[in-house]
Design an enzyme around this catalytic site. Sequence first.
Site, short mmCIF file in Angstrom:
data_model
loop_
_atom_site.label_atom_id
_atom_site.label_comp_id
_atom_site.label_asym_id
_atom_site.label_seq_id
_atom_site.Cartn_x
_atom_site.Cartn_y
_atom_site.Cartn_z
CG LEU A 18 27.76 -11.04 -31.81
CD1 LEU A 18 27.55 -12.52 -31.47
CD2 LEU A 18 26.76 -10.18 -31.03
CE LYS A 19 32.74 -7.31 -39.37
NZ LYS A 19 31.60 -6.90 -40.20
CB SER A 440 29.37 1.34 -51.96
OG SER A 440 28.13 0.96 -51.47
CB CYS A 523 30.83 -2.58 -36.57
SG CYS A 523 30.35 -4.04 -35.67
CD1 TRP A 568 25.20 8.49 -38.81
CD2 TRP A 568 25.85 7.84 -40.85
NE1 TRP A 568 24.10 8.02 -39.47
CE2 TRP A 568 24.46 7.61 -40.71
CE3 TRP A 568 26.48 7.50 -42.05
CZ2 TRP A 568 23.70 7.05 -41.74
CZ3 TRP A 568 25.71 6.94 -43.07
CH2 TRP A 568 24.34 6.73 -42.91
CG ASP A 606 25.65 9.38 -50.52
OD1 ASP A 606 24.74 9.35 -51.36
OD2 ASP A 606 26.69 8.71 -50.59
CG HIS A 648 21.32 7.55 -51.00
ND1 HIS A 648 20.27 6.74 -51.37
CD2 HIS A 648 21.93 6.93 -49.96
CE1 HIS A 648 20.26 5.67 -50.59
NE2 HIS A 648 21.25 5.76 -49.73
CD GLU A 672 14.18 1.90 -46.89
OE1 GLU A 672 13.82 2.99 -46.38
OE2 GLU A 672 13.56 0.84 -46.71
CG HIS A 701 20.16 -3.26 -45.68
ND1 HIS A 701 19.37 -2.26 -46.20
CD2 HIS A 701 21.27 -2.68 -45.19
CE1 HIS A 701 19.99 -1.11 -46.00
NE2 HIS A 701 21.13 -1.33 -45.40
C1 LIG Z 1 24.93 3.33 -44.98
N1 LIG Z 1 25.17 3.04 -43.62
C2 LIG Z 1 26.21 3.62 -42.91
C3 LIG Z 1 25.94 4.12 -41.63
N2 LIG Z 1 26.92 4.70 -40.92
C4 LIG Z 1 28.15 4.81 -41.41
N3 LIG Z 1 29.10 5.38 -40.70
N4 LIG Z 1 28.47 4.31 -42.63
C5 LIG Z 1 27.53 3.72 -43.41
O1 LIG Z 1 27.84 3.29 -44.53
N5 LIG Z 1 24.69 4.02 -41.12
C6 LIG Z 1 23.59 3.51 -41.88
C7 LIG Z 1 24.05 2.49 -42.84
C8 LIG Z 1 24.52 1.28 -42.13
N6 LIG Z 1 25.09 0.43 -43.04
C9 LIG Z 1 26.31 -0.13 -42.92
C10 LIG Z 1 26.70 -0.90 -43.98
C11 LIG Z 1 27.92 -1.54 -43.95
C12 LIG Z 1 28.73 -1.41 -42.85
C13 LIG Z 1 29.99 -2.15 -42.89
O2 LIG Z 1 30.18 -2.94 -43.78
N7 LIG Z 1 30.85 -2.02 -41.91
C14 LIG Z 1 32.08 -2.77 -41.95
C15 LIG Z 1 33.25 -1.97 -41.49
C16 LIG Z 1 33.62 -0.95 -42.52
C17 LIG Z 1 35.08 -0.57 -42.40
O3 LIG Z 1 35.43 0.39 -41.78
N8 LIG Z 1 35.93 -1.34 -43.00
C18 LIG Z 1 37.39 -1.16 -42.95
C19 LIG Z 1 38.02 -2.46 -42.51
C20 LIG Z 1 37.79 -2.69 -41.14
C21 LIG Z 1 38.10 -4.13 -40.83
O4 LIG Z 1 37.19 -4.88 -40.55
N9 LIG Z 1 39.34 -4.52 -40.91
C22 LIG Z 1 39.69 -5.88 -40.59
C23 LIG Z 1 40.84 -6.31 -41.49
C24 LIG Z 1 40.46 -6.39 -42.95
C25 LIG Z 1 39.72 -7.67 -43.27
O5 LIG Z 1 40.31 -8.74 -43.25
O6 LIG Z 1 38.49 -7.59 -43.61
C26 LIG Z 1 40.08 -5.91 -39.14
O7 LIG Z 1 40.37 -4.84 -38.59
O8 LIG Z 1 40.00 -6.96 -38.56
C27 LIG Z 1 37.97 -0.97 -44.33
O9 LIG Z 1 37.27 -1.21 -45.30
O10 LIG Z 1 39.15 -0.60 -44.39
C28 LIG Z 1 31.90 -4.00 -41.11
O11 LIG Z 1 32.72 -4.91 -41.35
O12 LIG Z 1 31.02 -4.08 -40.23
C29 LIG Z 1 28.34 -0.64 -41.79
C30 LIG Z 1 27.11 0.02 -41.82
N1 LIG Z 2 27.14 6.21 -51.43
C1 LIG Z 2 26.93 5.37 -50.28
C2 LIG Z 2 25.61 5.69 -49.63
C3 LIG Z 2 25.20 4.76 -48.56
S1 LIG Z 2 23.94 5.41 -47.57
C4 LIG Z 2 26.95 3.91 -50.70
O1 LIG Z 2 26.61 3.66 -51.84
O2 LIG Z 2 27.31 3.05 -49.92
ZN LIG Z 3 21.93 4.54 -48.16
#
Ligand SMILES: CN1c2c(nc(N)[nH]c2=O)NC[C@@H]1CNc1ccc(C(=O)N[C@@H](CCC(=O)N[C@@H](CCC(=O)N[C@@H](CCC(=O)O)C(=O)O)C(=O)O)C(=O)O)cc1
Ligand SMILES: N[C@@H](CCS)C(=O)O
Ligand SMILES: [Zn+2]
Length: 762
Positions: A18-19, A440, A523, A568, A606, A648, A672, A701
């Site tokens: 779905l993502k 970030s 996710c 988390w 954070d 933060h 925020e 966002h």
């Molecule tokens: C700040 N926030 C967070 C929360 N919780 C966390 N645990 N982390 C957070 O940062 N809660 C409150 C908020 C929620 N906000 C967010 C913001 C952004 C995301 C996010 O972008 N999630 C990514 C997945 C992140 C990750 O682990 N990335 C991996 C790669 C994983 C992947 O998708 N790999 C691909 C292959 C690579 C490609 O082609 O892109 C695959 O496996 O298919 C990494 O960077 O290595 C998301 O994509 O949803 C979440 C919460």
């Molecule tokens: N240092 C992190 C905080 C997110 S809550 C970022 O900038 O993504």
């Molecule tokens: Zn934040």
Amino acid sequence: MALSHSLGFPRIGRDRELKKALEAHWKGELDEAGLRAVGKRLRAEHWQLQKDAGIDLLPVGDFAWYDQVLSHSLAFGVIPERFRPAAGKPTLDTLFAMARGISATCCGGAHAQEMTKWFDTNYHYLVPEFSADQQFALSWEQLFEEVDEARALGHSVKPVLIGPLTYLWLGKAKGGDFDKLELLESLLPVYGEIFQRLAAQGVEWVQIDEPILVLDLPQEWKNAFERAYNLIQREPCKKLIATYFGGLEDNLGLAANLPVDGLHIDLVRAPEQYPTILDRLPAYKVLSLGVVNGRNVWRCDLEKALEVLRHAHERLGERLWVAPSCSLLHSPVDLTREDKLDAELKGWLAFAVQKCQEVALLGKALEAPQDAAVHAALEASRAVQAARAASTRIHKPEVQARLAAIRPRHAQRQSSFAERIEQQRECLQLPLLPTTTIGSFPQTSAIRLARQSFKQSRLSAAEYTEAMYSEIRHAVQVQERLGLDVLVHGEAERNDMVEYFAEQLDGYAFTRFGWVQSYGSRCVKPAVIVGDLSRPKAMTVEWIKYAQGLTDKVMKGMLTGPVTMLMWSFPREDVSREVQARQLALAIRDEVVDLEAAGIKIIQIDEAAFREGLPLRQAAWQHYLDWATEAFRLTASGVRDETQIHTHMCYSEFNDVIESIAAMDADVITIETSRSDMELLEAFERFDYPNEIGPGVYDIHSPRVPDSAEMAGLLRKAARRIPLERLWVNPDCGLKTRAWPETEAALVNMVAAARQLRVELA
Ligand SMILES: CN1c2c(nc(N)[nH]c2=O)NC[C@@H]1CNc1ccc(C(=O)N[C@@H](CCC(=O)N[C@@H](CCC(=O)N[C@@H](CCC(=O)O)C(=O)O)C(=O)O)C(=O)O)cc1
Ligand SMILES: N[C@@H](CCS)C(=O)O
Ligand SMILES: [Zn+2]
């Protein structure tokens, strides 16, 4: 027979289908028909997975294109003016516009609806916006279409609705001074219409989620429950009220006696409510017991669950239903996908599919205790519990000894804030209204691809490091060009702000596919705390040192705090959250001290999940706030006065916790605030918060880029509440989800707004 049911299943898909479909659709690479086809396939697959696991009654309405609360807003016609289509019913585009905002290049733009945490979870919902003249009208057919879809596949279904009181509670009254509870009477007829439509489709049971029944409710809301359900009882369909995330406590009598046909309670979070509920439940009602934890990944202790279920079964017979504690939305999908987990650990875990199997097994154990499969499952469950209790991968005497040696002075900075800030100002030489970002910068697909290649050994460690250094160089150049005052390295090397650190700590384990929806298409893959936690070596120092070496400006070191690491992650269930937070605090404290020794002058720790960890019931707040605050202070207090500690927090309602935020004693907190129009600063003003604050001036966002006048407007509002010399200028949160062009455009405007305000207000 004790019927087994599920309160909701993860919608994101085993492979986050779905993502991927949503993001392709938003990029214009997948049309609406293609997106709808993915949704349909996922729903069919999820019903089948649950049915194959042995679930008798399947949830419908747990699928959402972005968020289930948003789907209800569409269903009820709660569509703010700025998104309302000129004619006709709302479309999927309306839904996505409400969730993501409309860019200023189109029709003047519109800011997205506010997003906040779903109770005490890491899932975010879109806050309904009610106007003073709010009208409700059934406006969205999704639930009815999905009921037909499931029935066409031959399933026994139970539609899931958010109840009227919970829906109103979660929303916000906008543009007028009115009590949103006044809207109840006009909302109820829409529920009536929905029940009638569902009955016409042949639905027998409807699940009505009223999780606010586990909160401390004002008396008028309790009264409203009686009023609402006295009206709703006239409508067709049998109704099961679902409560979860805590105990009913003082609402137990109210919930038990509402004129509906069944009640679901969470016995994982609140096992103590079991005996009382049996005594208070009217004899005609079904009682659904949530005995399998929907919020964690550990296998259920089947023996323990069965003790309660057997007793209930004797009293209730067929009126007993078995279920997970809450919707499985908060669980990863399927453990069988995990091909790299060691066998011992894999044997200790259960994801959504396995949780459904556990629920069905428990149901079966009540009917056929002698069944061979039941016997084998109970035997296996006993063995797991025994192995975990004795495992050396869990219990580490050296970590426990370090914990025992903590003294109050370890959680105390050397001097007061007033003294520290003088030394820090001298050392940092920052302008009025310093500009910074939260940490970030865009996590581009190139970065993720490089990481994927490194993990699959297609890129060497040296090549991966160089790729990340190149990202850091780019981030530093951009920040210098834009004129930001305090720089960050951009977190390119981090997959996630928790998982990244967890991977470097002893005591954690990781899944490959254990994704859980956080919001919309985003996710997270929470790491699993398996045992006592410690830091074998420095985790971030080389990256931050490299970044600092590229610039004369101050580079912030960037860490995730102990409470957020805990909230988390999937935590242990054999020791308290408090102990796990303290272990994390000591590990991260070592990193803070190492960063300072490497010459880093500002270190951000954070604590984005600090507010989210607050217990739902007020009686439990103080205990949490005491240990959570202490864990932060323990992390932050190993440094000299002139080292500036930032923290933060995003998505927070600060009123309830402002004293503890002050007690954390961070030199600067960034929060925020932009979607709430600086409303959140009210708590800081009222409490006369003593330290420095960076209220977010734009919403990260949404892809929308606000102009500098809008940000300057927000800063002026902030300056009315917080003394100018204590104000920082920054976005709401990290920029990892954004692309570079919109990031640069927004930061140019942010720096311009800060410069304008320096002249205007100084
Ligand atoms: C700040 N926030 C967070 C929360 N919780 C966390 N645990 N982390 C957070 O940062 N809660 C409150 C908020 C929620 N906000 C967010 C913001 C952004 C995301 C996010 O972008 N999630 C990514 C997945 C992140 C990750 O682990 N990335 C991996 C790669 C994983 C992947 O998708 N790999 C691909 C292959 C690579 C490609 O082609 O892109 C695959 O496996 O298919 C990494 O960077 O290595 C998301 O994509 O949803 C979440 C919460
Ligand atoms: N240092 C992190 C905080 C997110 S809550 C970022 O900038 O993504
Ligand atoms: Zn934040």
